[in-house]
Design a protein around this motif. Structure first.
Motif, PDB file in Angstrom:
ATOM      1  N   LEU A  17       3.832   2.440  11.910  1.00  0.00           N
ATOM      2  CA  LEU A  17       2.780   2.458  10.787  1.00  0.00           C
ATOM      3  C   LEU A  17       2.363   2.131   9.617  1.00  0.00           C
ATOM      4  O   LEU A  17       0.991   2.120   8.716  1.00  0.00           O
ATOM      5  CB  LEU A  17       2.636   3.760  11.369  1.00  0.00           C
ATOM      6  CG  LEU A  17       1.760   3.640  12.946  1.00  0.00           C
ATOM      7  CD1 LEU A  17       1.307   5.167  13.762  1.00  0.00           C
ATOM      8  CD2 LEU A  17       0.870   2.910  14.115  1.00  0.00           C
ATOM      9  N   PHE A  18       3.317   2.841   8.959  1.00  0.00           N
ATOM     10  CA  PHE A  18       3.447   3.058   7.218  1.00  0.00           C
ATOM     11  C   PHE A  18       3.741   2.003   6.855  1.00  0.00           C
ATOM     12  O   PHE A  18       3.013   1.061   5.610  1.00  0.00           O
ATOM     13  CB  PHE A  18       4.316   3.934   7.094  1.00  0.00           C
ATOM     14  CG  PHE A  18       3.895   6.084   6.965  1.00  0.00           C
ATOM     15  CD1 PHE A  18       2.792   5.861   6.303  1.00  0.00           C
ATOM     16  CD2 PHE A  18       4.993   6.542   7.254  1.00  0.00           C
ATOM     17  CE1 PHE A  18       2.399   7.175   6.425  1.00  0.00           C
ATOM     18  CE2 PHE A  18       4.525   7.721   7.900  1.00  0.00           C
ATOM     19  CZ  PHE A  18       3.230   8.023   7.314  1.00  0.00           C
ATOM     20  N   VAL A  19       3.768   0.425   7.511  1.00  0.00           N
ATOM     21  CA  VAL A  19       4.075  -0.238   7.129  1.00  0.00           C
ATOM     22  C   VAL A  19       2.858  -1.846   7.048  1.00  0.00           C
ATOM     23  O   VAL A  19       1.932  -2.055   6.664  1.00  0.00           O
ATOM     24  CB  VAL A  19       5.379  -1.200   7.398  1.00  0.00           C
ATOM     25  CG1 VAL A  19       5.253  -2.830   8.042  1.00  0.00           C
ATOM     26  CG2 VAL A  19       7.061  -0.938   7.613  1.00  0.00           C
ATOM     27  N   TYR A  20       2.122  -0.837   8.058  1.00  0.00           N
ATOM     28  CA  TYR A  20       1.035  -1.412   8.458  1.00  0.00           C
ATOM     29  C   TYR A  20       0.166  -1.388   7.135  1.00  0.00           C
ATOM     30  O   TYR A  20      -0.619  -2.536   6.610  1.00  0.00           O
ATOM     31  CB  TYR A  20       0.907  -1.428   9.765  1.00  0.00           C
ATOM     32  CG  TYR A  20      -0.814  -1.534  10.078  1.00  0.00           C
ATOM     33  CD1 TYR A  20      -1.349  -3.210  10.335  1.00  0.00           C
ATOM     34  CD2 TYR A  20      -1.864  -0.950   9.954  1.00  0.00           C
ATOM     35  CE1 TYR A  20      -2.399  -3.602  10.659  1.00  0.00           C
ATOM     36  CE2 TYR A  20      -3.154  -1.227  10.375  1.00  0.00           C
ATOM     37  CZ  TYR A  20      -3.117  -2.821  11.030  1.00  0.00           C
ATOM     38  OH  TYR A  20      -5.022  -2.724  10.931  1.00  0.00           O
ATOM     39  N   ASP A  21       0.101  -0.074   7.353  1.00  0.00           N
ATOM     40  CA  ASP A  21      -1.064   0.385   5.786  1.00  0.00           C
ATOM     41  C   ASP A  21      -0.261  -0.248   5.323  1.00  0.00           C
ATOM     42  O   ASP A  21      -1.057   0.274   3.959  1.00  0.00           O
ATOM     43  CB  ASP A  21      -0.627   2.122   6.465  1.00  0.00           C
ATOM     44  CG  ASP A  21      -1.993   2.889   5.054  1.00  0.00           C
ATOM     45  OD1 ASP A  21      -3.010   2.547   5.041  1.00  0.00           O
ATOM     46  OD2 ASP A  21      -0.931   3.755   4.374  1.00  0.00           O
ATOM     47  N   GLY A  22       0.549   0.010   4.454  1.00  0.00           N
ATOM     48  CA  GLY A  22       0.982  -0.701   3.335  1.00  0.00           C
ATOM     49  C   GLY A  22       0.542  -1.870   3.242  1.00  0.00           C
ATOM     50  O   GLY A  22       0.299  -2.429   2.116  1.00  0.00           O
ATOM     51  N   VAL A  24      -1.940  -3.667   4.543  1.00  0.00           N
ATOM     52  CA  VAL A  24      -3.643  -3.827   4.095  1.00  0.00           C
ATOM     53  C   VAL A  24      -3.850  -3.022   3.353  1.00  0.00           C
ATOM     54  O   VAL A  24      -4.367  -3.578   2.447  1.00  0.00           O
ATOM     55  CB  VAL A  24      -4.571  -2.378   6.200  1.00  0.00           C
ATOM     56  CG1 VAL A  24      -5.222  -1.851   5.618  1.00  0.00           C
ATOM     57  CG2 VAL A  24      -4.144  -3.187   6.910  1.00  0.00           C
ATOM     58  N   ARG A  25      -2.911  -1.591   2.724  1.00  0.00           N
ATOM     59  CA  ARG A  25      -3.550  -1.205   1.039  1.00  0.00           C
ATOM     60  C   ARG A  25      -3.377  -3.062   0.666  1.00  0.00           C
ATOM     61  O   ARG A  25      -3.727  -3.104  -0.325  1.00  0.00           O
ATOM     62  CB  ARG A  25      -3.181  -0.677   0.927  1.00  0.00           C
ATOM     63  CG  ARG A  25      -2.827   1.301   1.546  1.00  0.00           C
ATOM     64  CD  ARG A  25      -2.362   1.925   0.774  1.00  0.00           C
ATOM     65  NE  ARG A  25      -2.626   3.359   1.749  1.00  0.00           N
ATOM     66  CZ  ARG A  25      -3.544   3.543   1.252  1.00  0.00           C
ATOM     67  NH1 ARG A  25      -3.663   3.335  -0.072  1.00  0.00           N
ATOM     68  NH2 ARG A  25      -4.037   4.861   1.742  1.00  0.00           N
ATOM     69  N   VAL A  26      -2.228  -3.405   0.649  1.00  0.00           N
ATOM     70  CA  VAL A  26      -1.597  -5.093  -0.465  1.00  0.00           C
ATOM     71  C   VAL A  26      -3.285  -5.593  -0.167  1.00  0.00           C
ATOM     72  O   VAL A  26      -3.704  -6.570  -1.289  1.00  0.00           O
ATOM     73  CB  VAL A  26      -0.334  -5.145  -0.055  1.00  0.00           C
ATOM     74  CG1 VAL A  26      -0.442  -6.439  -1.157  1.00  0.00           C
ATOM     75  CG2 VAL A  26       0.588  -5.003  -0.257  1.00  0.00           C
ATOM     76  N   ASN A  28      -5.865  -5.256   0.333  1.00  0.00           N
ATOM     77  CA  ASN A  28      -7.250  -5.070  -0.103  1.00  0.00           C
ATOM     78  C   ASN A  28      -6.989  -4.494  -1.508  1.00  0.00           C
ATOM     79  O   ASN A  28      -7.418  -4.211  -2.340  1.00  0.00           O
ATOM     80  CB  ASN A  28      -7.361  -3.561   0.133  1.00  0.00           C
ATOM     81  CG  ASN A  28      -8.586  -4.091   1.957  1.00  0.00           C
ATOM     82  OD1 ASN A  28      -8.545  -4.510   1.654  1.00  0.00           O
ATOM     83  ND2 ASN A  28      -8.127  -2.646   2.653  1.00  0.00           N
ATOM     84  N   ASN A  29      -5.815  -5.331  -2.734  1.00  0.00           N
ATOM     85  CA  ASN A  29      -5.228  -4.830  -3.839  1.00  0.00           C
ATOM     86  C   ASN A  29      -5.323  -3.550  -4.179  1.00  0.00           C
ATOM     87  O   ASN A  29      -5.949  -2.775  -5.202  1.00  0.00           O
ATOM     88  CB  ASN A  29      -6.695  -5.891  -4.673  1.00  0.00           C
ATOM     89  CG  ASN A  29      -6.281  -6.799  -4.663  1.00  0.00           C
ATOM     90  OD1 ASN A  29      -5.385  -7.406  -4.357  1.00  0.00           O
ATOM     91  ND2 ASN A  29      -7.366  -7.818  -4.874  1.00  0.00           N
ATOM     92  N   GLU A  30      -4.727  -2.397  -3.494  1.00  0.00           N
ATOM     93  CA  GLU A  30      -5.149  -1.145  -3.810  1.00  0.00           C
ATOM     94  C   GLU A  30      -3.779  -1.067  -3.657  1.00  0.00           C
ATOM     95  O   GLU A  30      -2.553  -1.332  -3.399  1.00  0.00           O
ATOM     96  CB  GLU A  30      -5.638  -0.097  -2.094  1.00  0.00           C
ATOM     97  CG  GLU A  30      -6.688  -0.522  -2.171  1.00  0.00           C
ATOM     98  CD  GLU A  30      -7.087   0.573  -0.376  1.00  0.00           C
ATOM     99  OE1 GLU A  30      -6.182   0.986  -0.173  1.00  0.00           O
ATOM    100  OE2 GLU A  30      -8.675   0.367  -0.650  1.00  0.00           O
ATOM    101  N   ASN A  31      -3.060   0.204  -3.931  1.00  0.00           N
ATOM    102  CA  ASN A  31      -2.077   0.284  -5.354  1.00  0.00           C
ATOM    103  C   ASN A  31      -1.431   1.162  -3.218  1.00  0.00           C
ATOM    104  O   ASN A  31      -1.831   1.886  -2.846  1.00  0.00           O
ATOM    105  CB  ASN A  31      -1.662   2.016  -5.350  1.00  0.00           C
ATOM    106  CG  ASN A  31      -0.608   2.641  -6.271  1.00  0.00           C
ATOM    107  OD1 ASN A  31       0.564   1.703  -5.303  1.00  0.00           O
ATOM    108  ND2 ASN A  31      -0.068   4.039  -6.661  1.00  0.00           N
TER     109      ASN A  31
END
Length: 61
Positions: A17-22, A24-26, A28-31
């Motif tokens: 789940l954290f890899v998926y969240d990461g 998605v954040r990449v 969306n150009n987020e940290n």
């Protein structure tokens, strides 16, 4: 007690789940560093808990 034998797999689910969240954040150009660090910590905890539970199981025999 059967439940405790499978609880270390929860860490693998959390890592996915954290890899998926990461990812998605990449996109969306987020940290995303924190998400990937939590994923790495969850994978470490999986191996640590699995090894620890095997040691306890061997000591009980």
């Amino acid at each position: 007690m059967k439940f405790l034998q499978y609880i270390h797999y929860m860490y693998l689910i959390m890592a996915v789940l954290f890899v998926y969240d990461g990812i998605v954040r990449v996109q969306n150009n987020e940290n995303s560093i924190l998400s990937f660090l939590f994923a790495a910590a969850a994978v470490f905890m999986f191996f640590f808990r699995r090894r620890f539970s095997e040691k306890i199981k061997n000591n009980n025999k």
